[in-house]
Motif scaffolding. Sequence first.
Motif, mmCIF file in Angstrom:
data_model
loop_
_atom_site.group_PDB
_atom_site.id
_atom_site.type_symbol
_atom_site.label_atom_id
_atom_site.label_comp_id
_atom_site.label_asym_id
_atom_site.label_seq_id
_atom_site.Cartn_x
_atom_site.Cartn_y
_atom_site.Cartn_z
ATOM 1 N N ASN A 333 49.856 5.942 -4.985
ATOM 2 C CA ASN A 333 49.966 5.770 -3.531
ATOM 3 C C ASN A 333 48.901 6.609 -2.837
ATOM 4 N N ILE A 334 48.345 6.070 -1.761
ATOM 5 C CA ILE A 334 47.380 6.819 -0.953
ATOM 6 C C ILE A 334 48.036 7.094 0.386
ATOM 7 N N LEU A 335 48.221 8.367 0.707
ATOM 8 C CA LEU A 335 48.836 8.739 1.982
ATOM 9 C C LEU A 335 47.735 9.191 2.927
ATOM 10 N N LEU A 336 47.539 8.419 4.004
ATOM 11 C CA LEU A 336 46.490 8.727 4.966
ATOM 12 C C LEU A 336 47.084 9.679 6.000
ATOM 13 N N LEU A 337 46.753 10.960 5.871
ATOM 14 C CA LEU A 337 47.469 11.967 6.657
ATOM 15 C C LEU A 337 47.188 11.876 8.145
ATOM 16 N N ILE A 338 45.906 11.744 8.491
ATOM 17 C CA ILE A 338 45.554 11.777 9.902
ATOM 18 C C ILE A 338 46.117 10.536 10.597
ATOM 19 N N ASN A 339 46.149 9.458 9.829
ATOM 20 C CA ASN A 339 46.537 8.169 10.390
ATOM 21 C C ASN A 339 48.063 8.006 10.395
ATOM 22 N N THR A 340 48.760 8.910 11.097
ATOM 23 C CA THR A 340 50.231 8.845 11.297
ATOM 24 C C THR A 340 51.037 8.640 10.005
ATOM 25 N N GLY A 341 50.533 9.172 8.902
ATOM 26 C CA GLY A 341 51.326 9.084 7.681
ATOM 27 C C GLY A 341 51.465 7.683 7.134
ATOM 28 N N GLU A 342 50.482 6.820 7.372
ATOM 29 C CA GLU A 342 50.524 5.476 6.788
ATOM 30 C C GLU A 342 50.245 5.580 5.287
ATOM 31 N N ASN A 343 50.891 4.733 4.515
ATOM 32 C CA ASN A 343 50.655 4.702 3.075
ATOM 33 C C ASN A 343 49.838 3.482 2.710
ATOM 34 N N ASP A 344 49.030 3.634 1.679
ATOM 35 C CA ASP A 344 48.228 2.513 1.201
ATOM 36 C C ASP A 344 48.212 2.581 -0.323
ATOM 37 N N CYS A 345 47.650 1.557 -0.964
ATOM 38 C CA CYS A 345 47.509 1.655 -2.411
ATOM 39 C C CYS A 345 46.266 0.891 -2.848
ATOM 40 N N PHE A 346 45.863 1.087 -4.106
ATOM 41 C CA PHE A 346 44.703 0.385 -4.644
ATOM 42 C C PHE A 346 45.092 -1.062 -4.955
ATOM 43 N N SER A 347 44.167 -1.980 -4.743
ATOM 44 C CA SER A 347 44.459 -3.378 -5.096
ATOM 45 C C SER A 347 44.123 -3.597 -6.573
ATOM 46 N N GLY A 348 44.679 -4.661 -7.141
ATOM 47 C CA GLY A 348 44.423 -4.962 -8.551
ATOM 48 C C GLY A 348 45.457 -4.321 -9.462
ATOM 49 N N LYS A 349 45.212 -4.424 -10.784
ATOM 50 C CA LYS A 349 46.187 -3.922 -11.763
ATOM 51 C C LYS A 349 45.804 -2.523 -12.212
ATOM 52 N N GLY A 350 46.737 -1.595 -12.072
ATOM 53 C CA GLY A 350 46.482 -0.206 -12.437
ATOM 54 C C GLY A 350 47.224 0.190 -13.688
ATOM 55 N N HIS A 351 47.693 1.435 -13.720
ATOM 56 C CA HIS A 351 48.414 1.945 -14.891
ATOM 57 C C HIS A 351 49.738 1.200 -15.070
ATOM 58 N N SER A 352 50.130 1.045 -16.345
ATOM 59 C CA SER A 352 51.376 0.332 -16.614
ATOM 60 C C SER A 352 52.505 1.292 -16.994
ATOM 61 N N ASN A 353 52.217 2.595 -16.960
ATOM 62 C CA ASN A 353 53.253 3.574 -17.290
ATOM 63 C C ASN A 353 52.982 4.843 -16.496
ATOM 64 N N GLN A 354 53.829 5.842 -16.690
ATOM 65 C CA GLN A 354 53.778 7.069 -15.889
ATOM 66 C C GLN A 354 52.374 7.651 -15.754
ATOM 67 N N VAL A 355 52.005 7.992 -14.517
ATOM 68 C CA VAL A 355 50.743 8.691 -14.259
ATOM 69 C C VAL A 355 51.038 10.184 -14.365
ATOM 70 N N SER A 356 50.398 10.861 -15.339
ATOM 71 C CA SER A 356 50.759 12.253 -15.624
ATOM 72 C C SER A 356 49.944 13.255 -14.815
ATOM 73 N N LYS A 357 48.694 12.894 -14.494
ATOM 74 C CA LYS A 357 47.834 13.852 -13.799
ATOM 75 C C LYS A 357 46.770 13.079 -13.034
ATOM 76 N N ALA A 358 46.445 13.569 -11.846
ATOM 77 C CA ALA A 358 45.409 12.923 -11.027
ATOM 78 C C ALA A 358 44.497 14.004 -10.439
ATOM 79 N N VAL A 359 43.177 13.798 -10.547
ATOM 80 C CA VAL A 359 42.188 14.698 -9.937
ATOM 81 C C VAL A 359 41.051 13.843 -9.390
ATOM 82 N N VAL A 360 40.284 14.393 -8.459
ATOM 83 C CA VAL A 360 39.136 13.649 -7.928
ATOM 84 C C VAL A 360 37.861 14.350 -8.387
#
Length: 593
Positions: A333-360
């Motif tokens: 999930n992508i939470l756009l903080l400045i934009n009143t807490g709207e949520n967004d997500c990536f399009s297409g097919k992503g991970h099919s099981n638990q996401v354990s760690k995320a970094v940029v």
Amino acid sequence: MERGVSKVIGGDPKGNNFLYTNGKCVIIRNIDNPAIADVYTEHAHQVTVAKYSPSGFYIASGDASGKVRIWDTTQKEHLLKYEYTPISGKVKDIAWTEDSKRMAVVGDGREKFGAVFLWDSGSSVGDLSGHSKLINSVDIKQNRPYRIVVGSDDQTGSFFEGPPFKFKFTLSRHSQFVNCVRFSPNGERFVTSGGDGMIFIYDGKTGEPIGSLGGEKSHNGGIYAVSWSPDSSQLISASGDKTVKLWDVGAGTAVTTFKMGTDVTDQQLGCLWQKDHLLSISLSGYINYLDKNNPDRPIRTIKGHSKSIQCLTVHKTDGRPNIYSGSHDGHINILLLINTGENDCFSGKGHSNQVSKAVVNDADELVTCSMDDTLRFTNINKKEYSASDVVKMDFQPKSVSVAAGGLSLAVCVEQIVLLKDKKKVFTLDSLGYEAEVGAIHPGGTTAAVGGKDEKIHLYSIQGNTLKDEGKTIDAKGTITEMAYSPNGAYLATVDDKKVAAVYSVADDYKGKTEYYGHHAKPVSLAWSPDSEHFATGGMDMMVYVWTVGDTDKRIKIPDTHRLHHVSDLAWIDGHTLVTGSHDACIKQWTLKY
């Protein structure tokens, strides 16, 4: 959300809020501005339904164990008023009388599938027997003479008069499960809807059949929910055929059909008509605000996590911070903080099981590792998954970290992998210990790996290779999380012996400071942007913010996510922290040093 299981959305009698359940939480949201939310987490089991009392002062919520809690809505603490266990299985629906004094509770059970009782004593005011399978839905006429109607998996409904409520007759027009029954606000009519795609109308006072909506079929799929307009002239229905229909009840015809999509996750399992708002809930868990003037496009869609959050990270795009969080089901999930807490997500097919760690990383890619044995490098500006940016691992990756120059370090169950520019360049096997978590020094010269052997192993990164020079640091326990400070001066770790430690890089990791405070295993750690503070979160539901060089100077945030442990945390700036948890919520905290 569960496929084929209707979701009851509760409305606030004052018209300001709406209510729904997720996991063990009841979520209250402002209908005009859904970013204003409150969460009730006191249930020990999965909560299935929550309904406001007509007075608006209390909420009754029922869970999978048959327990119903009645709690206060006016105070922030949501004090418990009463607790009952009217049935022995999952609660499916709750209804109140308009004076907020009696309530009916239905669902699954061993000896009975429903009960109707006084809210303040639990004394029975009738008998809701007459069904051979679980009851899905109940409603009470909101004016006298009181009537109760229920709908069951045995393909029938029942009509009761009271109080005390007594069985009058069976409603047997459906040929499939009866999913939802609802009285009109004025009490003149009630409708039943079922898995056979039919909506039948009855007289509210006598229970006599009046007709059906939409001729021979109301929907091409099962109908999971209906909700009346405040003036009792129209209603909306939500169906597995991926549409919501708006009906003129007098004419028996559909005025508008809202097409919600073509994917299986676009099946509609719940709806609510409140003031001028028409809401529906998709199988995906997205909440849609329907637009009567443009039925193919909702006014807004509220997105978010419906499973526990496992990891999160903050990244600034054009100076605006966004929170990227990954959950148990592979959703990011992508939470756009400045934009009143709207949520967004990536399009297409992503991970099919638990996401354990995320970094940029420094190429503006979200680097994620998952239990589906892959690493993904997703461009955060394009906001779509790309099949070419997936790296398949030989073992399940537990942790990933990044450094400048396109370097990534993946720590897998039996292997450590160094990647450069999205390609594996070096692999270390037969480690001799079980690796848990890793971190690359911001300078890209050292990789630190924490193991179950209660040691930190230091590897030097030379070109595209990892060199094991036999350097280890002794820790107190199994390392659960670790990170280098942004300026590269310190390495911080937390372990399963509840100790947080900071090592000084300049004097060869020999200078060590220990921090004590957690009551249970800490599992998350993050550095503040100025490298002067770091925060740790744990299974004790607490977050501590520590100060480098001063073990006594700390901020303690107890009950960060009540009854749920803090799975990850990140800094937005030097005074703002965000935490993610198994309650599928993200909270933002302002720190005052």
